[in-house]
Design a protein around this motif. Structure first.
Motif, PDB file in Angstrom:
ATOM      1  N   PRO A 290       0.775  -1.300   0.047  1.00 45.47           N
ATOM      2  CA  PRO A 290       0.033  -0.037  -0.045  1.00 45.47           C
ATOM      3  C   PRO A 290       0.831   1.208   0.039  1.00 45.47           C
ATOM      4  CG  PRO A 290      -0.722  -1.700   1.690  1.00 45.47           C
ATOM      5  CD  PRO A 290       0.481  -1.979   1.151  1.00 45.47           C
ATOM      6  N   ALA A 291       2.143   1.274   0.403  1.00 42.95           N
ATOM      7  CA  ALA A 291       2.944   2.384   0.168  1.00 42.95           C
ATOM      8  C   ALA A 291       3.743   2.638  -0.933  1.00 42.95           C
ATOM      9  CB  ALA A 291       4.160   2.401   1.472  1.00 42.95           C
ATOM     10  N   VAL A 292       3.617   1.413  -1.730  1.00 45.43           N
ATOM     11  CA  VAL A 292       4.487   1.629  -3.066  1.00 45.43           C
ATOM     12  C   VAL A 292       3.259   1.668  -4.177  1.00 45.43           C
ATOM     13  CG1 VAL A 292       5.808   0.096  -4.715  1.00 45.43           C
ATOM     14  CG2 VAL A 292       6.243   0.086  -2.364  1.00 45.43           C
ATOM     15  N   PHE A 293       2.305   0.931  -4.270  1.00 44.51           N
ATOM     16  CA  PHE A 293       1.402   0.941  -5.288  1.00 44.51           C
ATOM     17  C   PHE A 293       0.791   2.109  -5.725  1.00 44.51           C
ATOM     18  CE2 PHE A 293      -3.279   0.773  -6.432  1.00 44.51           C
ATOM     19  CZ  PHE A 293      -3.041   0.107  -7.640  1.00 44.51           C
ATOM     20  N   PRO A 294       0.420   3.067  -4.950  1.00 39.48           N
ATOM     21  CA  PRO A 294      -0.090   4.474  -5.291  1.00 39.48           C
ATOM     22  C   PRO A 294       0.944   5.206  -6.137  1.00 39.48           C
ATOM     23  CG  PRO A 294      -0.491   4.046  -2.887  1.00 39.48           C
ATOM     24  CD  PRO A 294       0.409   3.016  -3.396  1.00 39.48           C
ATOM     25  N   GLY A 295       2.327   5.097  -5.886  1.00 37.14           N
ATOM     26  CA  GLY A 295       3.229   5.728  -6.751  1.00 37.14           C
ATOM     27  C   GLY A 295       3.667   5.208  -8.056  1.00 37.14           C
ATOM     28  N   THR A 296       2.868   4.052  -8.314  1.00 34.93           N
ATOM     29  CA  THR A 296       3.430   3.637  -9.677  1.00 34.93           C
ATOM     30  C   THR A 296       2.327   3.672 -10.628  1.00 34.93           C
ATOM     31  OG1 THR A 296       2.226   1.216  -9.185  1.00 34.93           O
ATOM     32  CG2 THR A 296       4.487   1.613  -8.220  1.00 34.93           C
ATOM     33  N   MET A 297       2.506   3.055 -11.858  1.00 34.79           N
ATOM     34  CA  MET A 297       1.493   2.776 -13.029  1.00 34.79           C
ATOM     35  C   MET A 297       0.743   1.451 -12.999  1.00 34.79           C
ATOM     36  SD  MET A 297       1.317   5.623 -14.814  1.00 34.79           S
ATOM     37  CE  MET A 297       0.910   5.269 -16.415  1.00 34.79           C
ATOM     38  N   GLN A 298       0.922   0.652 -11.941  1.00 37.10           N
ATOM     39  CA  GLN A 298       0.675  -0.593 -11.940  1.00 37.10           C
ATOM     40  C   GLN A 298      -1.059  -0.584 -11.742  1.00 37.10           C
ATOM     41  OE1 GLN A 298       2.579  -3.157 -12.865  1.00 37.10           O
ATOM     42  NE2 GLN A 298       4.116  -1.325 -13.175  1.00 37.10           N
ATOM     43  N   MET A 299      -1.711  -1.575 -12.112  1.00 41.90           N
ATOM     44  CA  MET A 299      -3.164  -1.765 -11.685  1.00 41.90           C
ATOM     45  C   MET A 299      -3.182  -2.416 -10.452  1.00 41.90           C
ATOM     46  SD  MET A 299      -4.795  -0.368 -14.316  1.00 41.90           S
ATOM     47  CE  MET A 299      -6.369  -0.949 -13.943  1.00 41.90           C
ATOM     48  N   PRO A 300      -4.340  -2.358  -9.512  1.00 41.35           N
ATOM     49  CA  PRO A 300      -4.219  -2.898  -8.171  1.00 41.35           C
ATOM     50  C   PRO A 300      -4.282  -4.589  -8.523  1.00 41.35           C
ATOM     51  CG  PRO A 300      -6.451  -2.066  -8.888  1.00 41.35           C
ATOM     52  CD  PRO A 300      -5.358  -1.519 -10.131  1.00 41.35           C
ATOM     53  N   TYR A 301      -4.149  -5.010  -7.440  1.00 40.87           N
ATOM     54  CA  TYR A 301      -4.220  -6.687  -7.342  1.00 40.87           C
ATOM     55  C   TYR A 301      -2.854  -7.188  -8.074  1.00 40.87           C
ATOM     56  CZ  TYR A 301      -8.759  -5.039  -5.711  1.00 40.87           C
ATOM     57  OH  TYR A 301      -9.624  -4.357  -5.241  1.00 40.87           O
ATOM     58  N   ALA A 302      -1.887  -6.873  -7.854  1.00 42.51           N
ATOM     59  CA  ALA A 302      -0.553  -7.226  -8.526  1.00 42.51           C
ATOM     60  C   ALA A 302      -0.512  -8.955  -8.948  1.00 42.51           C
ATOM     61  CB  ALA A 302       0.612  -6.990  -7.697  1.00 42.51           C
ATOM     62  N   ASN A 303      -0.442  -9.079 -10.193  1.00 42.74           N
ATOM     63  CA  ASN A 303      -0.285 -10.561 -10.573  1.00 42.74           C
ATOM     64  C   ASN A 303       0.915 -10.938 -10.565  1.00 42.74           C
ATOM     65  OD1 ASN A 303      -0.184 -12.474 -12.705  1.00 42.74           O
ATOM     66  ND2 ASN A 303      -2.541 -12.144 -12.981  1.00 42.74           N
ATOM     67  N   GLU A 304       1.288 -12.070 -10.064  1.00 44.35           N
ATOM     68  CA  GLU A 304       2.490 -12.752 -10.084  1.00 44.35           C
ATOM     69  C   GLU A 304       3.009 -13.234 -11.476  1.00 44.35           C
ATOM     70  OE1 GLU A 304       4.649 -16.520  -7.986  1.00 44.35           O
ATOM     71  OE2 GLU A 304       3.312 -15.439  -6.595  1.00 44.35           O
ATOM     72  N   GLU A 305       2.107 -13.805 -12.078  1.00 48.12           N
ATOM     73  CA  GLU A 305       2.269 -14.215 -13.524  1.00 48.12           C
ATOM     74  C   GLU A 305       2.825 -12.881 -14.406  1.00 48.12           C
ATOM     75  OE1 GLU A 305       3.325 -16.742 -16.632  1.00 48.12           O
ATOM     76  OE2 GLU A 305       2.947 -17.122 -14.449  1.00 48.12           O
ATOM     77  N   LEU A 306       1.877 -11.829 -14.542  1.00 46.41           N
ATOM     78  CA  LEU A 306       2.140 -10.832 -15.369  1.00 46.41           C
ATOM     79  C   LEU A 306       3.621 -10.299 -14.961  1.00 46.41           C
ATOM     80  CD1 LEU A 306       1.385  -8.646 -17.179  1.00 46.41           C
ATOM     81  CD2 LEU A 306       0.109  -7.299 -15.154  1.00 46.41           C
TER      82      LEU A 306
END
Length: 166
Positions: free
Chosen positions: A10-26
């Motif tokens: 939660p401290a990293v995700f908002p600063g990225t262009m990633q979509m929520p619910y990080a996908n291990e395979e992606l």
């Protein structure tokens, strides 16, 4: 798996262009693509013990050979260890690689205007604001502006003049 967990922090995700619910395979597919033979990408991790605490990468700025002197960087540091020098160590390694080993002229990045800690880090390494992209990304239902920053090689490599013939 560790990178997917880092990107979901939660401290990293908002600063990225990633979509929520990080996908291990992606994440696995992206890493494999970046590490394919002949690719100029650089991926680095920071670990404490056997735990991944930071991740950064350097990728070509685009497909045109006219932009091969520039690369784009991105970085993430786990929230519970931010402010402990991990971002500094990763940035030092990226700049060293860019300056001393591949002779890049430009390092480029985008950073959200509210990420003051990251902006301060980038400035310490010579990055300057070149512009502001309004409404750059949709984050949690709100459009966020981003600063476009770049660092020019502090002493770009040159070649010495040809010695005069005897």
């Amino acid at each position: 798996a560790a990178i997917a967990r880092l990107m979901a922090d939660p401290a990293v995700f908002p600063g990225t262009m990633q979509m929520p619910y990080a996908n291990e395979e992606l994440n696995r597919m992206r890493l494999a693509e970046s590490l394919a033979p002949g690719k100029p990408d650089l991926l680095l991790v920071a670990e404490r013990g056997d735990e991944l605490v930071g991740f950064c990468g350097m990728n070509p700025a685009g497909p045109s050979p006219r932009r091969r002197h520039a690369m784009v960087i991105g970085m993430s540091v786990r929230g519970d260890v931010q402010g402990q020098g991990i971002g500094t160590a990763l940035m030092q390694a990226l700049c060293d690689y860019a300056d001393r080993w591949i002779g890049l002229l430009r390092l480029e990045l985008s950073v959200y205007v509210d990420n003051e800690r990251a902006i301060a880090l980038y400035r310490r390494f010579g990055f300057e604001i070149e512009g502001c992209a309004r409404g750059y990304v949709l984050r949690d239902g709100e459009y966020i502006d981003a600063l476009l920053m770049a660092r020019i090689h502090p002493a770009a490599p040159t070649i010495a003049p040809l010695a005069p013939a005897p």
